[in-house]
Design a protein around this motif. Structure first.
Motif, PDB file in Angstrom:
ATOM      1  N   TRP A 250       0.863  -1.184   0.000  1.00 18.27           N
ATOM      2  CA  TRP A 250       0.000   0.000   0.000  1.00 18.27           C
ATOM      3  C   TRP A 250       0.899   1.232   0.000  1.00 18.27           C
ATOM      4  N   GLY A 251       1.215   1.700  -1.183  1.00 19.92           N
ATOM      5  CA  GLY A 251       2.087   2.849  -1.301  1.00 19.92           C
ATOM      6  C   GLY A 251       2.492   3.061  -2.740  1.00 19.92           C
ATOM      7  N   LYS A 252       3.341   4.051  -2.982  1.00 16.40           N
ATOM      8  CA  LYS A 252       3.826   4.298  -4.335  1.00 16.40           C
ATOM      9  C   LYS A 252       5.183   4.987  -4.273  1.00 16.40           C
ATOM     10  N   LEU A 253       5.910   4.868  -5.385  1.00 15.90           N
ATOM     11  CA  LEU A 253       7.211   5.496  -5.533  1.00 15.90           C
ATOM     12  C   LEU A 253       7.112   6.607  -6.557  1.00 15.90           C
ATOM     13  N   LEU A 254       7.597   7.779  -6.202  1.00 16.20           N
ATOM     14  CA  LEU A 254       7.700   8.899  -7.126  1.00 16.20           C
ATOM     15  C   LEU A 254       9.174   9.267  -7.229  1.00 16.20           C
ATOM     16  N   SER A 255       9.723   9.272  -8.430  1.00 13.21           N
ATOM     17  CA  SER A 255      11.141   9.566  -8.582  1.00 13.21           C
ATOM     18  C   SER A 255      11.368  10.623  -9.654  1.00 13.21           C
ATOM     19  N   VAL A 256      12.416  11.420  -9.467  1.00  9.70           N
ATOM     20  CA  VAL A 256      12.811  12.447 -10.432  1.00  9.70           C
ATOM     21  C   VAL A 256      14.325  12.446 -10.533  1.00  9.70           C
ATOM     22  N   SER A 257      14.833  12.934 -11.648  1.00 10.99           N
ATOM     23  CA  SER A 257      16.273  13.041 -11.829  1.00 10.99           C
ATOM     24  C   SER A 257      16.780  14.436 -11.485  1.00 10.99           C
ATOM     25  N   SER A 258      15.873  15.412 -11.409  1.00 11.60           N
ATOM     26  CA  SER A 258      16.258  16.788 -11.092  1.00 11.60           C
ATOM     27  C   SER A 258      15.691  17.183  -9.727  1.00 11.60           C
ATOM     28  N   ALA A 259      16.556  17.711  -8.864  1.00 10.33           N
ATOM     29  CA  ALA A 259      16.122  18.099  -7.518  1.00 10.33           C
ATOM     30  C   ALA A 259      15.078  19.216  -7.557  1.00 10.33           C
ATOM     31  N   SER A 260      15.055  20.019  -8.628  1.00  8.41           N
ATOM     32  CA  SER A 260      14.097  21.132  -8.699  1.00  8.41           C
ATOM     33  C   SER A 260      12.652  20.656  -8.731  1.00  8.41           C
ATOM     34  N   ASP A 261      12.440  19.362  -9.076  1.00 10.36           N
ATOM     35  CA  ASP A 261      11.079  18.829  -9.142  1.00 10.36           C
ATOM     36  C   ASP A 261      10.599  18.262  -7.805  1.00 10.36           C
ATOM     37  N   LEU A 262      11.448  18.218  -6.802  1.00 12.40           N
ATOM     38  CA  LEU A 262      11.089  17.567  -5.537  1.00 12.40           C
ATOM     39  C   LEU A 262       9.880  18.191  -4.832  1.00 12.40           C
ATOM     40  N   PRO A 263       9.734  19.520  -4.785  1.00 12.91           N
ATOM     41  CA  PRO A 263       8.585  20.080  -4.065  1.00 12.91           C
ATOM     42  C   PRO A 263       7.239  19.537  -4.532  1.00 12.91           C
ATOM     43  N   PHE A 264       7.126  19.232  -5.834  1.00 11.79           N
ATOM     44  CA  PHE A 264       5.855  18.743  -6.367  1.00 11.79           C
ATOM     45  C   PHE A 264       5.537  17.338  -5.844  1.00 11.79           C
ATOM     46  N   LEU A 265       6.575  16.539  -5.619  1.00 13.43           N
ATOM     47  CA  LEU A 265       6.347  15.170  -5.148  1.00 13.43           C
ATOM     48  C   LEU A 265       5.852  15.172  -3.707  1.00 13.43           C
ATOM     49  N   PHE A 266       6.450  15.982  -2.848  1.00 12.59           N
ATOM     50  CA  PHE A 266       6.006  16.047  -1.463  1.00 12.59           C
ATOM     51  C   PHE A 266       4.569  16.562  -1.369  1.00 12.59           C
ATOM     52  N   SER A 267       4.164  17.405  -2.318  1.00 12.31           N
ATOM     53  CA  SER A 267       2.802  17.955  -2.269  1.00 12.31           C
ATOM     54  C   SER A 267       1.746  16.903  -2.566  1.00 12.31           C
ATOM     55  N   GLU A 268       2.162  15.719  -3.082  1.00  5.28           N
ATOM     56  CA  GLU A 268       1.210  14.651  -3.389  1.00  5.28           C
ATOM     57  C   GLU A 268       1.036  13.669  -2.244  1.00  5.28           C
ATOM     58  N   ALA A 269       1.679  13.916  -1.124  1.00  2.00           N
ATOM     59  CA  ALA A 269       1.734  12.916  -0.056  1.00  2.00           C
ATOM     60  C   ALA A 269       0.374  12.579   0.532  1.00  2.00           C
ATOM     61  N   LEU A 270      -0.574  13.504   0.505  1.00  2.00           N
ATOM     62  CA  LEU A 270      -1.832  13.292   1.210  1.00  2.00           C
ATOM     63  C   LEU A 270      -2.911  12.654   0.347  1.00  2.00           C
ATOM     64  N   GLY A 271      -2.561  12.213  -0.830  1.00  2.00           N
ATOM     65  CA  GLY A 271      -3.534  11.536  -1.677  1.00  2.00           C
ATOM     66  C   GLY A 271      -3.834  12.339  -2.925  1.00  2.00           C
ATOM     67  N   GLY A 272      -4.615  11.741  -3.811  1.00  2.00           N
ATOM     68  CA  GLY A 272      -4.941  12.400  -5.065  1.00  2.00           C
ATOM     69  C   GLY A 272      -4.053  11.921  -6.184  1.00  2.00           C
ATOM     70  N   PRO A 273      -4.326  12.362  -7.405  1.00  2.00           N
ATOM     71  CA  PRO A 273      -3.588  11.885  -8.571  1.00  2.00           C
ATOM     72  C   PRO A 273      -2.221  12.532  -8.690  1.00  2.00           C
ATOM     73  N   SER A 274      -1.325  11.875  -9.395  1.00  2.00           N
ATOM     74  CA  SER A 274      -0.038  12.477  -9.708  1.00  2.00           C
ATOM     75  C   SER A 274      -0.224  13.498 -10.828  1.00  2.00           C
ATOM     76  N   ILE A 275       0.356  14.674 -10.651  1.00  6.40           N
ATOM     77  CA  ILE A 275       0.225  15.740 -11.641  1.00  6.40           C
ATOM     78  C   ILE A 275       1.617  16.158 -12.078  1.00  6.40           C
ATOM     79  N   ASP A 276       1.895  16.057 -13.357  1.00  6.64           N
ATOM     80  CA  ASP A 276       3.213  16.410 -13.866  1.00  6.64           C
ATOM     81  C   ASP A 276       3.348  17.928 -13.945  1.00  6.64           C
ATOM     82  N   PRO A 277       4.430  18.482 -13.382  1.00 13.17           N
ATOM     83  CA  PRO A 277       4.632  19.926 -13.488  1.00 13.17           C
ATOM     84  C   PRO A 277       4.954  20.327 -14.922  1.00 13.17           C
TER      85      PRO A 277
END
Length: 493
Positions: A250-277
Motif C-alpha cells: 500500500w504505497g507508491k514510488l515517485l522519482s525524479v532526476s532533477s532536484a528542482s522537481d522535488l517540491p511537487f512530489l512532497f505535495s502529493e503525499a496526502l492523496g490524489g492523482p499524480s500531476i506532472d509539473p
C-alpha cells in the motif's frame, strides 16, 4: 493544467462482508483527508535521507522545501477537517533519528507547530547533521525505527520517505559501521567485514514474511517514497508497492532526476492523482462549480515577478505581484474572493491559493484567469478544489445487512467538504461532468468489489435510488464503502 479528481470516504459499519466473493487484489485509493475526517486524528512520519551524497545531489535543499510544503498542507487539512494530526520529522542515515523530538500535534487554527516543523526542516536538513548521522544509508535501522514509531501512532498512518542515489542499503566500509540493535545476524556479518552479505541479510530482515515491511503493512501504513537520482529504485519500489513482504502493498514510488522537481512530489503525499509539473504561463476559465484553486511554482532561482491576473470583473482588477521578498500574506480581490500566498526556501518556490466564498456566478470568479510565473526555469502544478464530496445516504439509518435479504436502498449525494452541507446537484452548472466510483473495502483496506452499477455512476444518477445487495454466502464482518468523485470542468483541461 490537469483535470481535478476529488475523493471522499464514507464509512459504513455493516454486519456482513463479501469475503466469499473474488476479492480484487488491490488496496483502496489512499485518501488521508477522508480518513482524518472520520477518525478526527492521523499520524504522519517524514523519514528524510541524511546520508552524505544528498548535500551535493540536492545542493539547493529542494527536499527541505518539499517537507515545508507538506507541513503547510497538513495544517490546511487540520483546519478543514477540524482534526488533529500527529507529525514526526526523522532522519535516515546511520540509524533512525527523530528530529522533532518525537511526535508533535498539528491542530485546527493553531499554526505554531507547523511553523516550528518548517523551521526544524531548515535547521536540520540544509547541511550534514552535527551528530554525524550521515556516514551510512542504513535502511534497515532507519525503517525499523520508523516502524516502531508508527506501531502505536493513532488514526490514519502515513510515512513519507525520501532518499537519493541508487543504493538500497549501504554500510560504511571505511569506518566502523554503526552498531545494529536487534539484528544480530546482520551485525555478525558486519563484524566479519562481509558487507555484501550483510546487505543481503538486511534486505531479508525487511522483506521476509512478518519482517519490517509486513509490520508496516499490517498496521495499514501508507508509504510514499520520494526518490532523487538516475536509477530505477527497484528495491525501494518493491518495498512500498511490490512484493517486499507477504502482505498486500500500500504505497507508491515517485522519482525524479532533477532536484528542482522535488517540491511537487512532497505535495502529493496526502492523496490524489499524480500531476506532472509543466512550464507556464497558464490561462483558464473558472467555473462557479469550483471554490478554490492553487498554483505551486518552483524554480532554480528566486522569482522576481510572479503574477496572478484575475478577471476584469474584480473590484481590484490589477495583477497581484509576488516578488522574491514575498512573505506569507493574504489579500482580497473582491468581497467574496480572497488569496493567500506562501514562499519557501530562498524564494525559489511560491504557492498561491485563491478562494471563492460562494458557489454563485461572480464577475470576479467566472472569467479568464492568468498565472504568469515570469521565470524561464519555473515549473508549475495547478490544482482546483470544488469543495465537494460524494456521500452515501441510506434509507435505513440502522445499516445492518443480512446475507440473502432484500436489497438496501441508498442514494449518492453531494455535500461540501468543509461544512458537510448538502449541495443540490441542480446547483452545479450542467456543463460540469461528474462521475462517482464506489468500492466495498474490507478491514485490510483491500477492494472487495465494485459497489455502484457498472462500477460507477454519472451525473444523472446522483440523488437517484440505488440498491446494495449482499449475497447469501458471505461471512460477517465490518467493512466500509469508499466513494471517489471525478469532475470534468469546461475550461479546465
Amino acid at each position: 493544467l490537469r483535470r481535478f479528481f476529488a475523493s471522499a470516504l464514507v464509512l459504513l459499519f455493516v454486519a456482513v462482508t463479501l469475503a466469499a466473493a473474488p476479492a480484487r487484489a488491490e488496496k483502496a485509493p489512499f485518501d488521508f483527508m477522508a480518513c482524518v475526517k472520520k477518525d478526527r486524528i492521523g499520524s504522519v512520519l517524514v523519514l528524510m535521507d541524511e546520508s552524505g551524497t544528498i548535500y551535493t545531489s540536492d545542493s539547493k535543499n529542494m527536499r527541505v522545501t518539499g517537507a515545508q510544503i507538506l507541513a503547510d498542507n497538513l495544517q490546511d487539512f487540520a483546519n478543514l477537517t477540524g482534526g488533529e494530526i500527529q507529525v514526526q520529522f526523522a532522519g535516515l542515515g546511520d540509524t533512525f533519528k527523530s528530529r522533532s523530538n518525537g511526535w508533535v500535534s498539528i491542530k485546527a487554527g493553531e499554526k505554531e507547530v507547523s511553523e516550528q516543523l518548517k523551521r526544524t526542516a531548515s535547521d536540520i536538513w540544509t547541511k550534514a547533521p552535527a551528530d554525524r548521522n550521515s556516514r551510512e544509508t542504513d535502511i534497515l535501522s532507519s525503517i525499523a525505527g520508523a516502524q516502531k514509531e508508527l506501531q502505536s501512532a493513532p488514526g490514519c498512518r502515513l510515512m513519507v520517505m525520501f532518499k537519493d542515489g541508487t543504493d538500497w542499503q549501504f554500510f560504511n566500509k571505511k569506518g566502523a559501521p554503526t552498531p545494529l540493535e536487534g539484528f544480530p545476524s546482520v551485525q555478525a556479518l558486519l563484524t566479519e567485514g562481509k558487507f555484501s552479505e550483510a546487505k543481503d541479510q538486511a534486505v531479508n530482515e525487511i522483506c521476509r514474511d512478518m519482517g519490517i515491511s509486513d509490520g508496516l503493512r499490517n498496521k495499514d501504513v501508507y508509504t510514499l517514497a520520494v526518490a532523487l537520482g538516475q536509477g530505477s529504485f527497484s528495491e525501494l519500489n518493491s518495498f512500498v508497492a511490490g512484493d517486499c513482504g507477504s502482505l498486500p502493498a500500500w504505497g507508491k514510488l515517485l522519482s525524479v532526476s532533477s532536484a528542482s522537481d522535488l517540491p511537487f512530489l512532497f505535495s502529493e503525499a496526502l492523496g490524489g492523482p499524480s500531476i506532472d509539473p509543466t512550464v507556464g504561463p497558464f490561462s483558464f476559465t473558472m467555473s462557479n462549480a469550483l471554490q478554490s484553486f492553487s498554483i505551486l511554482s518552483s524554480s532554480d532561482t528566486p522569482f522576481q515577478n510572479f503574477q496572478v491576473i484575475p478577471p476584469q470583473g474584480c473590484t481590484f482588477n490589477q495583477p497581484v505581484r509576488f516578488g522574491s521578498a514575498l512573505a506569507t500574506t493574504t489579500g482580497t480581490l473582491s468581497a467574496d474572493v480572497t488569496w493567500t500566498s506562501y514562499k519557501y526556501g530562498l524564494g525559489e518556490t511560491v504557492r498561491v491559493v485563491v478562494k471563492h466564498k460562494n458557489r454563485v456566478i461572480d464577475p470576479c470568479w467566472n472569467g479568464e484567469w492568468t498565472i504568469q510565473p515570469n521565470s524561464s526555469s519555473a515549473k508549475s502544478v495547478f490544482e482546483i478544489d470544488p469543495n465537494l464530496q460524494a456521500t452515501a445516504v441510506f434509507a435505513d439509518e440502522d445499516i445492518f445487512l443480512i446475507p440473502g435479504s432484500a436489497p438496501t436502498e441508498f442514494q449518492v449525494k453531494l455535500e461540501q467538504t468543509d461544512g458537510e452541507t448538502q449541495v443540490d446537484i441542480a446547483s452545479i452548472e450542467p456543463s460540469v461532468g461528474i462521475r462517482v466510483t464506489g468500492y466495498l473495502v474490507d478491514s485490510r483496506g483491500t477492494i472487495v468489489r465494485d459497489l455502484l452499477p457498472g462500477g460507477s455512476i454519472s451525473r444523472d444518477q446522483i440523488e437517484q435510488p440505488l440498491l446494495l445487495e449482499v449475497d447469501e454466502n458471505v461471512s460477517f464482518g465490518q467493512y466500509k464503502l469508499q466513494l471517489t468523485m471525478a469532475l470534468d470542468v469546461p475550461g479546465i483541461d
